[in-house]
Design a protein around this motif. Structure first.
Motif, PDB file in Angstrom:
ATOM      1  N   UNK A 408      -7.505  -6.469 -49.657  1.00  0.00           N
ATOM      2  CA  UNK A 408      -7.742  -5.977 -51.200  1.00  0.00           C
ATOM      3  C   UNK A 408      -8.360  -4.355 -51.278  1.00  0.00           C
ATOM      4  N   UNK A 409      -9.218  -3.861 -49.239  1.00  0.00           N
ATOM      5  CA  UNK A 409      -9.664  -2.890 -49.425  1.00  0.00           C
ATOM      6  C   UNK A 409      -8.731  -1.326 -49.731  1.00  0.00           C
ATOM      7  N   UNK A 410      -7.343  -2.307 -49.050  1.00  0.00           N
ATOM      8  CA  UNK A 410      -6.712  -0.127 -49.939  1.00  0.00           C
ATOM      9  C   UNK A 410      -7.160  -0.441 -51.130  1.00  0.00           C
ATOM     10  N   UNK A 412      -8.866  -1.443 -53.418  1.00  0.00           N
ATOM     11  CA  UNK A 412     -10.921  -0.509 -53.980  1.00  0.00           C
ATOM     12  C   UNK A 412     -10.499   0.702 -53.155  1.00  0.00           C
TER      13      UNK A 412
ATOM     14  N   UNK B  83     -16.329  -0.188 -60.494  1.00  0.00           N
ATOM     15  CA  UNK B  83     -15.781  -0.830 -59.693  1.00  0.00           C
ATOM     16  C   UNK B  83     -15.961  -2.690 -59.788  1.00  0.00           C
ATOM     17  N   UNK B 122     -17.151   2.147 -48.263  1.00  0.00           N
ATOM     18  CA  UNK B 122     -17.725   0.595 -48.455  1.00  0.00           C
ATOM     19  C   UNK B 122     -17.576  -0.217 -46.790  1.00  0.00           C
ATOM     20  N   UNK B 126     -12.256   0.979 -44.462  1.00  0.00           N
ATOM     21  CA  UNK B 126     -11.044   0.624 -45.104  1.00  0.00           C
ATOM     22  C   UNK B 126      -9.780   1.979 -45.405  1.00  0.00           C
ATOM     23  N   UNK B 128      -7.007   4.013 -45.083  1.00  0.00           N
ATOM     24  CA  UNK B 128      -4.996   3.806 -45.082  1.00  0.00           C
ATOM     25  C   UNK B 128      -4.508   3.840 -44.924  1.00  0.00           C
TER      26      UNK B 128
END
Lengths: 533, 282
Positions: A408-410, A412, B83, B122, B126, B128
């Motif tokens: 899910x973090x991708x 977000x 968000x 975050x 994270x 990619x």
């Protein structure tokens, strides 16, 4: 502490494992039960593989003998000449096509009536008739030879039957009865003499034939239009090529030797690369898997072309875009498709889809679609559409799993950088789950290639390699498939015959195909897990 | 769609060099109010996560949100770039959040544009599953920047800005997932500043890092404050004390106290704040 321990210990031992079955405790029983289940499935798989191979393996020996008889009985010799005759027939068909085009030209471009058009092509008819009749001497030769060769083969078969009978009697412990069975050995040299004796006659006939064709073609009438003249020129060229092949035929006949052994590899090659699947024929049976393999592949390809966008698209929608209510509705619906029995889908295909597609193909506005209009209701397209329906749930479910596995973090992170939903799906989610999606597609392919009922009912069941020169229109032709042929013919074959074994080998091929596809899918998934980390 | 840009000087859409080169940050003296949160109530479905929060965040300062788990500090942070919209059933029931005087919940506000201006880092790094280079250029490519020289330039400046350039300059085209945890987090910061936001939201950026990596990120925050307004959520009170200018203490979805960091830690007005910062609960 130490002093009270022994009492406790005996207490434990006395109550441990009250229940015993064949000396096993309850725990052991449960273990054996579950372990046994796992082992049984492995045993069953091993047995299936074993029988498949045992029944199939004999095919190659049988096929080699089959090919040997083909040669020894002179069938191969006759087929050299027959091929020449068949090629001529193809050229004759070209001429009839040319005639149709001329009549069309006269009636549509020149606005002549049908009778006038027919009169206009009278000269051509005479030419085509002469061209067609020229083959007559060859044809009568072939038909004589066919009879003779069939007779030899028949004798050989009788001999083989008698041998089998004798062997069976011996095995049954009746040597007296066995001795009474008369086995007449076939003397191939003597039998083949009359066939080989026709060579000088053939040589003359062939030379005459060639001369006659050259004469006829040189006197071909002129065509009424340039396009048609081009076609005639093409015909002249084809004819010249055909005539140029005559010396090779003669050479084949002259050097032909019935004693030449059939290499073992040919028994295998004639199966894997054989372009003909012909059984229970009066002449010669062929077990070439290519038409069936091509049929299976074509049907599966059409199915995939339809199912991949549908399945993957639906998975992306459900996983990324749909509201929870939509998800709750769409997912069970798609998964329900896989619950429809494939024979019911087959019904639907024959009764509704085939009919509807044909009607659609005859709509004037759609005539630009390759292959439209067509008249064969059951064909690659119909079967492919239904198979797509079967593949969609598999592809959808697995692709959705793959999409779900994208952290899910991708998503977000992408949104936080100002990506729209579409950009996020296309640039992040799909690439990150690509290997999962590919393996979903592969497993869908595996599902489709093994599917039997739908193709048996809807693919048209014509055992022939579809005509790829038609381009994309090839998908409107009927085919037969590997699964279909097994289902159709297995019930009718003699147990243990070469035909029976050939079907097993087709089964083996299917088995290997599915194995390869599943293996590839698993490999891809494993790599994908590592990539995500 | 209207953007958040307050100035009536829309940029020519054809420009191959959008927002980044143009001064997205209007010259404003440090200390001016950039984000104005006014009496916000926030709900996850039926449960209320924020109660009547009012808070003003100053430009080019580091503002820290502290408080025990579940106190609503992350929720408030995620409200600032909307968000929370990604979570079904969430809503701001009352109040407004204004950035440069524009309510970000106004129907004509483009949330995409908002998120370009309010970047986010975050809790769990994270990156990619792409190369380092592609990670940095992702945001720019979304905006349609295709100029190779420009992309190269931004990659270098962002990585330098995130104090990562020297460590990765030789392997820009290897996967971002191959970096260490601290490097990954700094890569995420570089990715966020590549699109030149005005505000950077950091949601416990160091909670998964070891002390050395944490120190590097904190050092980075000190250099970033010169150019960006930073809002940081942290569980680590020393961190808040070390690197923030203002601190807000939340408890049970309510803002208990908001003041200069020095005052919060040295001289808290509220007994609950005092109890929390001195470690008596939390």
């Amino acid at each position: 502490m130490a002093s009270s321990a022994p009492a406790d210990e005996t207490h434990f031992i006395a109550h441990k494992g009250h229940f015993r079955l064949f000396g096993l405790t309850l725990d052991d029983c449960i273990k054996v039960f579950f372990g046994g289940n796992a082992v049984i499935s492995i045993i069953v798989l091993a047995l299936i593989t074993y029988f498949l191979f045992r029944e199939g393996a004999g095919f190659f020996g049988d096929n080699r003998r089959n090919l040997e008889v083909y040669r020894q009985a002179g069938l191969e010799y006759v087929d050299f000449i027959r091929a020449q005759q068949d090629d001529h027939a193809a050229l004759t068909r070209y001429l009839s096509d040319l005639r149709v085009r001329q009549v069309k030209f006269y009636t549509q471009e020149k606005k002549l009536s049908l009778a006038e058009a027919n009169a206009a092509v009278a000269g051509f008819d005479e030419f085509a008739g002469q061209y067609g009749d020229a083959v007559d001497p060859i044809r009568s030769l072939v038909s004589d030879l066919t009879e003779q060769a069939t007779a030899i083969k028949e004798k050989f078969n009788v001999m083989e039957d008698k041998k089998t009978e004798r062997d069976q009697l011996v095995a049954a412990g009746q040597p007296a009865a066995a001795a009474k069975v008369v086995v007449v050995p076939v003397d191939f040299v003597a039998e083949l003499k009359p066939i080989l004796g026709t060579l000088p006659a053939y040589r003359d006939a062939s030379a005459d034939f060639a001369k006659r064709l050259a004469e006829v073609v040189s006197a071909a009438p002129a065509m009424p239009s340039l396009a048609l003249q081009d076609r005639l020129e093409r015909f002249r060229q084809l004819n010249a090529e055909y005539l140029a092949g005559f010396p090779a035929v003669l050479r084949n006949l002259e050097t032909w030797d019935f004693r030449k052994p059939v290499p073992a590899a040919q028994a295998f090659m004639s199966f894997l690369f054989g372009r003909e699947w012909l059984t229970a024929s009066f002449w010669q049976d062929w077990y070439g898997v290519v038409p069936l393999l091509v049929g299976s592949i074509m049907v599966s390809l059409v199915a995939l072309v339809l199912a991949v966008p549908l399945g993957v698209g639906a998975a992306i929608y459900v996983n990324q875009i749909a509201s929870p209510i939509e998800q709750k509705f769409i997912k069970p619906c798609i998964e329900f498709i896989s619950a429809i029995p494939s024979v019911v889908l087959g019904f639907f295909g024959i009764a509704v889809l085939g009919q509807a597609l044909r009607a659609l193909s005859q709509v004037k506005a759609l005539s630009w679609v390759p292959g439209f209009p067509y008249s064969e209701r059951l064909n690659i397209l119909t079967a492919g559409c239904l198979l797509a329906l079967i593949a969609v749930p598999t592809i959808f479910t697995l692709a959705e799993d793959a999409l779900n596995n994208v952290p899910r973090s991708f998503k977000e992170a992408s949104f936080a950088l100002g990506a729209t939903r579409l950009q996020t799906v296309i640039r992040i989610i799909v690439p990150a789950s690509l290997s999962g999606i590919i393996s979903a597609v592969l497993l869908g392919l595996g599902r489709v290639i093994g599917e039997t009922m739908v193709v048996l009912l809807c693919a048209g069941n014509r055992i022939a390699i579809p005509d790829f020169t038609a381009g994309l229109a090839v998908i409107t032709q009927p085919v037969h498939t590997m699964t279909g042929i097994i289902a159709q013919e297995m019930g009718e074959v003699v147990h243990g015959s070469i035909h029976y074994r050939a079907l097993f080998v087709v089964g083996m091929l299917l088995f290997f195909l599915s194995l390869a596809i599943n293996y590839a899918a698993q490999r891809i998934v494993r790599r994908y897990r590592i990539a995500i980390g | 769609m209207d953007t958040l840009a307050p100035a009536p000087t829309p940029q020519p859409p054809a420009a191959s060099v959008p927002a980044v080169s143009a001064p997205a940050i209007l010259p404003a003296p440090a200390g001016e109010i950039l984000i104005d949160i006014d009496q916000v109530d926030f709900f996850y479905g039926a449960s209320q996560a924020l109660h009547n929060i009012s808070l003003q965040i100053q430009e080019k300062k580091v503002t820290a949100f502290i408080g025990p788990s579940g106190c609503g500090k992350s929720t408030l942070l995620r409200c600032l770039n909307r968000m929370n919209d990604l979570i079904d059933g969430t809503r701001v029931a009352k109040g407004s959040i204004k950035i440069r005087g524009i309510d970000i919940h106004r129907p004509d506000v483009d949330v995409i544009e908002l998120r370009k201006r309010v970047g986010m880092v975050f809790q769990k790094s994270n990156p990619f599953p792409k190369s380092i280079y592609e990670n940095i250029t992702y945001g720019l490519k979304l905006q349609g920047v295709r100029n190779q020289a420009r992309l190269d330039e931004v990659v270098e400046s962002s990585l330098r800005g995130a104090a990562l350039w020297d460590e990765v300059k030789d392997r820009l085209h290897t996967s971002g997932l191959g970096l260490s945890g601290g490097q990954q987090q700094r890569l995420c910061i570089a990715r966020a500043i590549a699109v030149e936001p005005e505000v950077i939201l950091m949601d416990e950026p160091c909670s998964a890092l070891d002390p050395v990596a944490t120190a590097k990120v904190e050092e980075l925050i000190q250099t970033l404050r010169a150019r960006y307004t930073i809002v940081i959520v942290t569980h680590n009170m020393q961190q808040a004390a070390r690197c923030s200018d203002k601190t807000a203490f939340f408890y049970m979805g309510k803002l208990i106290e908001y003041a200069d960091t020095r005052n919060i830690f040295m001289n808290p007005a509220n007994p609950q704040t005092e109890a929390y910062v001195s470690g008596r609960f939390g």
